[in-house]
Design an enzyme around this catalytic site. Structure first.
Site, PDB file in Angstrom:
ATOM      1  N   LYS A   1      19.984  27.404  40.402  1.00 43.49           N
ATOM      2  CA  LYS A   1      20.786  27.416  40.214  1.00 43.49           C
ATOM      3  C   LYS A   1      21.570  28.550  40.894  1.00 43.49           C
ATOM      4  O   LYS A   1      22.815  28.044  41.710  1.00 43.49           O
ATOM      5  CB  LYS A   1      21.607  27.081  38.493  1.00 43.49           C
ATOM      6  CG  LYS A   1      21.793  27.836  37.550  1.00 43.49           C
ATOM      7  CD  LYS A   1      20.000  28.200  37.163  1.00 43.49           C
ATOM      8  CE  LYS A   1      19.881  29.065  36.060  1.00 43.49           C
ATOM      9  NZ  LYS A   1      19.091  28.890  35.001  1.00 43.49           N
TER      10      LYS A   1
ATOM     11  N   GLY B   1      18.634  23.076  31.393  1.00 44.38           N
ATOM     12  CA  GLY B   1      17.052  23.649  30.777  1.00 44.38           C
ATOM     13  C   GLY B   1      16.224  21.962  30.990  1.00 44.38           C
ATOM     14  O   GLY B   1      16.171  21.915  31.630  1.00 44.38           O
TER      15      GLY B   1
ATOM     16  N   ASP C   1      26.227  31.515  35.155  1.00 43.64           N
ATOM     17  CA  ASP C   1      24.625  30.854  35.499  1.00 43.64           C
ATOM     18  C   ASP C   1      25.869  30.170  34.785  1.00 43.64           C
ATOM     19  O   ASP C   1      25.502  28.944  35.667  1.00 43.64           O
ATOM     20  CB  ASP C   1      24.389  31.752  34.067  1.00 43.64           C
ATOM     21  CG  ASP C   1      23.004  30.722  34.193  1.00 43.64           C
ATOM     22  OD1 ASP C   1      22.391  30.604  34.165  1.00 43.64           O
ATOM     23  OD2 ASP C   1      23.006  29.697  33.375  1.00 43.64           O
TER      24      ASP C   1
ATOM     25  N   LYS D   1      26.737  26.028  37.202  1.00 46.00           N
ATOM     26  CA  LYS D   1      26.007  25.128  36.515  1.00 46.00           C
ATOM     27  C   LYS D   1      27.319  24.092  36.861  1.00 46.00           C
ATOM     28  O   LYS D   1      27.035  23.512  37.198  1.00 46.00           O
ATOM     29  CB  LYS D   1      25.134  25.298  35.365  1.00 46.00           C
ATOM     30  CG  LYS D   1      23.740  25.962  35.183  1.00 46.00           C
ATOM     31  CD  LYS D   1      23.631  26.336  33.968  1.00 46.00           C
ATOM     32  CE  LYS D   1      22.564  26.308  33.522  1.00 46.00           C
ATOM     33  NZ  LYS D   1      22.203  27.400  32.426  1.00 46.00           N
TER      34      LYS D   1
ATOM     35  N   GLY E   1      14.510  28.460  27.905  1.00 43.75           N
ATOM     36  CA  GLY E   1      13.263  28.619  27.297  1.00 43.75           C
ATOM     37  C   GLY E   1      12.395  27.945  28.596  1.00 43.75           C
ATOM     38  O   GLY E   1      12.122  27.229  28.759  1.00 43.75           O
TER      39      GLY E   1
END
Ligand code: NDP
Ligand code: HSE
Length: 459
Positions: free
Chosen positions: A116, A145, A212, A216, A313
């Site tokens: 991203k 995710g 981050d 997004k 994850g």
């Protein structure tokens, strides 16, 4: 049909395998490799051709990688991307990821990326290259995710008008705030745990300081409003200054603290912002725990939609990467291409201080007659309307007594000033007006400390 014509082949030759190059074999890459190696038949059946993993680029080829044959590892990513049909970029960062993706596209490969940061900074360059080459550039894993959110916004809602996207899009900060609220952990300890669990970016500053989530938000705003929005145009505030006191105070006043990403279309244009916010405990976002993410999308015809799932994850993210990979393989086999970049609307992107929202301001003031009226006057002067004011438990702070003209023979006993803690919740106000209000309050004689200024969302 002439007698000599060859009979139709009842079992056409199996399609040749599609060569897959994997860039990165860390938290996400290891999981992508594992599925490619362990489930080749399922993937081949779904894609329409075998997906053959031909190489994995890493920095250090001597590091053992769980379940990954060492002979697949290479430190020559530049050459690997030139001999693949499909390139999966899960190395992160701007360079060499950008150059490698452009080289892959130039050599005719479709690209799947989870990066991203790169998309929010360099998206237009990459999309233009992919469109020119007629290949796919897919990035479902780059936002939230495992949650399918890119495809719904880009494709399922292509016939609607999205008005707002709001959500929790960073797993690390949601995990950290949750641990602070439920386990009483400090920020640093909670971040360390998030790193150990594979949620955080290589440099967790990207999570903690909101970069981050801002990346997004930029991607979601670009897709939702058909307008290029870069990370620099997203107003950003992370969770670094959030204290356990803030988290506890939120709990006591019926809120939960969450790092939110918000992208809106207004009459003037498009606005995108990321910041911590107080969310009422009965709001659905308040129930999003740990590294889970949730995104609300409001569209004119569809109405409200909610997307929820694991936002970080290795394994959850590999699901989104592999979904894109199978789609890109299918497109390739039929000679087609996924959706192109859509930026036709080119709406103005608004400045950060144009945002309108509610605020909660906590401050400590001298507990004297008339102070409340003074504070209320400052808000009124700046056009900020008060919803509620609460005076919480009185605190006591020591203050210096006026120095005596002659040195005192004996030390004066330390005097204390009674303090009151005020919690002011405002009606919706412009960010710029609130900032000016806070600056003026800070300079007001009886104000001892502005303890916190937090936005309130979802009321
Ligand atoms: P990691 O840091 O765990 O893995 C990065 C991998 O890329 C490592 O194998 C590393 O090699 C390799 N790499 C890095 N730089 C280079 C280079 N210059 N040349 C060759 N190889 C290189 O990152 P993650 O797996 O966590 O994240 C990867 C991407 O996925 C990032 O863009 C991230 O934002 C994104 N993402 C991550 C999620 C997550 O939950 N972790 C979720 C969604 C997206 P080596 O091992 O030798 O150092
Ligand atoms: N570091 C990111 C997060 C990974 O915590 O959400 C998923 O994009």
């Amino acid at each position: 049909m002439p007698a000599h014509a060859p009979a139709p082949d009842p079992s056409p030759a199996a399609p040749r395998p599609l060569r897959v190059a994997l860039l990165g074999c860390g938290v996400v890459g290891t999981q992508v490799a594992r599925v490619l190696l362990e489930h080749p038949d399922d993937l081949a059946a779904r894609a329409g051709a075998p997906l053959e993993l031909v190489g994995i680029a890493v920095r250090d080829t001597t590091t053992p990688r769980d379940g990954v044959p060492p002979e697949l590892l290479t430190d020559d990513a530049a050459s690997l991307v030139t001999r693949a049909d499909l390139v999966v970029e899960v190395m992160g960062g701007i360079e060499p990821a950008r150059t490698l993706i452009l080289s892959a596209i130039e050599h005719g490969a479709s690209v799947v990326t989870a990066n991203k940061a790169l998309l929010a900074e360099q998206g237009p360059v990459l999309f233009e290259a992919a469109d020119a080459a007629g290949v796919d550039l897919s990035f479902e894993a780059a936002v939230a995710g495992a949650i399918p959110i890119v495809r719904p916004v880009r494709e399922s809602l292509a016939g609607d008008h999205v008005t707002r996207v709001l959500g929790i899009v960073n797993g690390t900060t949601n995990y950290v705030l949750d641990e602070m609220a439920t386990q009483g952990l400090g920020l640093d300890k909670a971040v360390q745990q998030a790193q150990e669990l594979g949620y955080a970016e290589a440099d967790p500053t990207a999570d903690v300081d909101g970069f981050d989530a801002a990346a997004k938000a930029a991607i979601l705003a670009s897709l939702a409003f058909h307008t290029r929005v870069s990370i620099d145009q997203v107003a950003r505030e992370g969770i670094r200054s959030i204290t356990t006191d803030d988290v506890e105070w939120a709990r006591r006043s019926g809120y939960v603290l969450k790092l939110l990403a918000i992208a809106e279309r207004t009459a003037e244009g498009v606005a995108a912002r990321v910041h911590p916010a107080l969310v009422p405990t009965d709001h659905p976002l308040a129930a999003v725990r740990g590294a889970f993410n949730a995104v609300f999308v409001e569209a004119e015809a569809a109405g409200p939609l909610m997307f929820y799932g694991q936002g970080a994850g290795g394994r959850p993210t590999s699901s989104a990467v592999l979904g894109d990979l199978v789609s890109a393989a299918r497109d390739r086999l039929v000679g087609g291409k996924g959706p192109r970049e859509s930026a036709y609307a080119s709406l103005p992107v608004l400045a950060a201080d144009a945002a309108v929202t509610r605020y909660q301001v906590r401050l400590e003031v001298a507990d004297r007659t008339g102070v409340l009226a003074q504070v209320a006057g400052v808000l009124a002067d700046h056009g900020v309307s008060i919803d509620t004011v609460r005076q919480s438990e009185a605190l006591t702070a020591s203050f210096e007594a006026e120095p005596a003209s002659e040195p005192a023979a004996e030390a004066e006993p330390e005097e204390t000033e009674p303090l009151a803690r005020l919690v002011i919740t405002t009606h919706a106000a412009r960010e710029a007006s609130l900032a000016a209000t806070v600056a003026a309050l800070d300079g007001l004689d009886p104000v001892r400390q502005i303890t916190s200024v937090l936005r309130v969302e979802g009321v």
